[in-house]
Design a protein around this motif. Sequence first.
Motif, short mmCIF file in Angstrom:
data_model
loop_
_atom_site.label_atom_id
_atom_site.label_comp_id
_atom_site.label_asym_id
_atom_site.label_seq_id
_atom_site.Cartn_x
_atom_site.Cartn_y
_atom_site.Cartn_z
N ALA A 1 0.83 -1.21 0.00
CA ALA A 1 0.00 0.00 0.00
C ALA A 1 0.86 1.25 0.00
O ALA A 1 0.58 2.22 -0.72
N SER A 2 1.94 1.25 0.81
CA SER A 2 2.84 2.41 0.84
C SER A 2 3.50 2.62 -0.52
O SER A 2 3.62 3.76 -0.99
N GLU B 1 2.34 1.69 -3.43
CA GLU B 1 1.36 2.17 -4.40
C GLU B 1 1.09 3.66 -4.22
O GLU B 1 0.95 4.40 -5.20
N LEU B 2 1.04 4.11 -2.97
CA LEU B 2 0.82 5.53 -2.72
C LEU B 2 1.97 6.36 -3.28
O LEU B 2 1.75 7.39 -3.93
N TRP C 1 1.82 6.52 -7.10
CA TRP C 1 0.57 7.02 -7.69
C TRP C 1 0.84 8.29 -8.49
O TRP C 1 1.54 9.19 -8.04
N HIS D 1 -9.23 2.70 -0.86
CA HIS D 1 -8.54 1.77 -1.77
C HIS D 1 -7.27 1.23 -1.12
O HIS D 1 -7.01 0.01 -1.17
N LEU D 2 -6.48 2.09 -0.51
CA LEU D 2 -5.21 1.64 0.07
C LEU D 2 -5.44 0.75 1.29
O LEU D 2 -4.65 -0.17 1.54
N VAL E 1 -2.87 4.80 7.26
CA VAL E 1 -3.11 5.16 5.86
C VAL E 1 -3.65 6.58 5.70
O VAL E 1 -3.15 7.33 4.85
#
Length: 409
Positions: free
Chosen positions: A23-24, A26-27, A30, A46-47, A170
């Motif tokens: 998740a990190s 992907e952030l 992004w 989403h995350l 998050v």
Amino acid sequence: MTPLWLFSNGRLRDKLEMLGRSASSELLGWDADELLALPEADVIDHLIDVATIVCPALDRNSAYMLDPHEVDHQFYDFGQPFTRRVTRFDLVVPFDGNREVFTLQASTFSTSQPEAEVRDGQLRIYAFPNGQDAAAIKANFDGQLDRIEQQLTWSRSDIEAHQRQIETDVPRLVRDRRAKLLADRDLHANIGFPIKPRDDASTFRIPFQRRTVTPRKPTLSAAARFTPEPALGQADYENALAVLQNMRNALERSPSTTHHLGEEQIRDLLLVSLNAQFEGKAAGEVFNGSGKTDILIRVEDRNIFIGECKIWKGPKTVTDALDQLLSYLVWRDTKAALLLFIRDSDVSTITAKAVAQVELHSNYKRRGSTAAEDRYDFVFHANGDTTREIHLALLPFLIAGKSRPATQM
């Protein structure tokens, strides 16, 4: 499918940590313009989905047996393996959740785990009759399921602890990331070299005069693809709703004055109160009426505040009002209010029906921050565009009929 020993192929904690890192990553990866343009709540949701896993829950009440069949099964005698052809009974147990959890060992675990086949949505465990009667075989199956459910309880504890941490981390990470991107662009814009302007780069917030409002300074460079759009500031939105709520209280206390008024006449009274508090920079009135029931703030060809007035005539009243609100062209983060005029003294029951009807609408996304008897907040998306959000406040009005005590409002 080959059976496997459950809860013994890797650590659940390692899997959860890997999901958090995903998740990190992907952030951080992004696209900046997309991240700034999307609603923050959608990015967070989403995350959180990326960073978490759903623990399986067995549906034992829906378990069923397959036909008996013969298999070559390996047994051990004094540590020596041997294979024998035997009859096997299979029990299929449906489950909801992520199948991978069945393979991973929680921080608390047992060394005694059954073999099983894990498929999408179903777990298959088995027993060998070996001269046992039906009661003994059933007890065998129940014992295996009890051990599996005990292990799932331990897995669920790990997953819920991870979920709580993710739900704390998050939102902070998303806010920090968006703030950094905006700060970078602000710094870039202030270096001093000219930046080629874009035709659509104009951005501003509606200034009011009678209340002290600090206009939002644009924080993006003119060359950026993402630009803020005209928006009614949250403080001004709350002030406008407060004016409407105060006027609502006054109207409820004067049933003899309002019982003969229709939607348009009540709307006009509300407009007078609003414009007594707010004034546009370029005109005497910032709140304007359009059609029979609308209260609007319009910028260019789009509405950034929409107030819709409706007399309750049943649940369809709410649906029709929402469809009308959503039919307007909107900017991102449009603010709206649905002023529901109720001529029945049972306001609480009607309000509950109205709230339920709001949440049934196809554009409904989630509840907002306020839920009280005199105001309910919701978030909708614009027609055809889930990234453009409409913040809606439902304000019930008791018009004529039996008044409620003032202390209830």
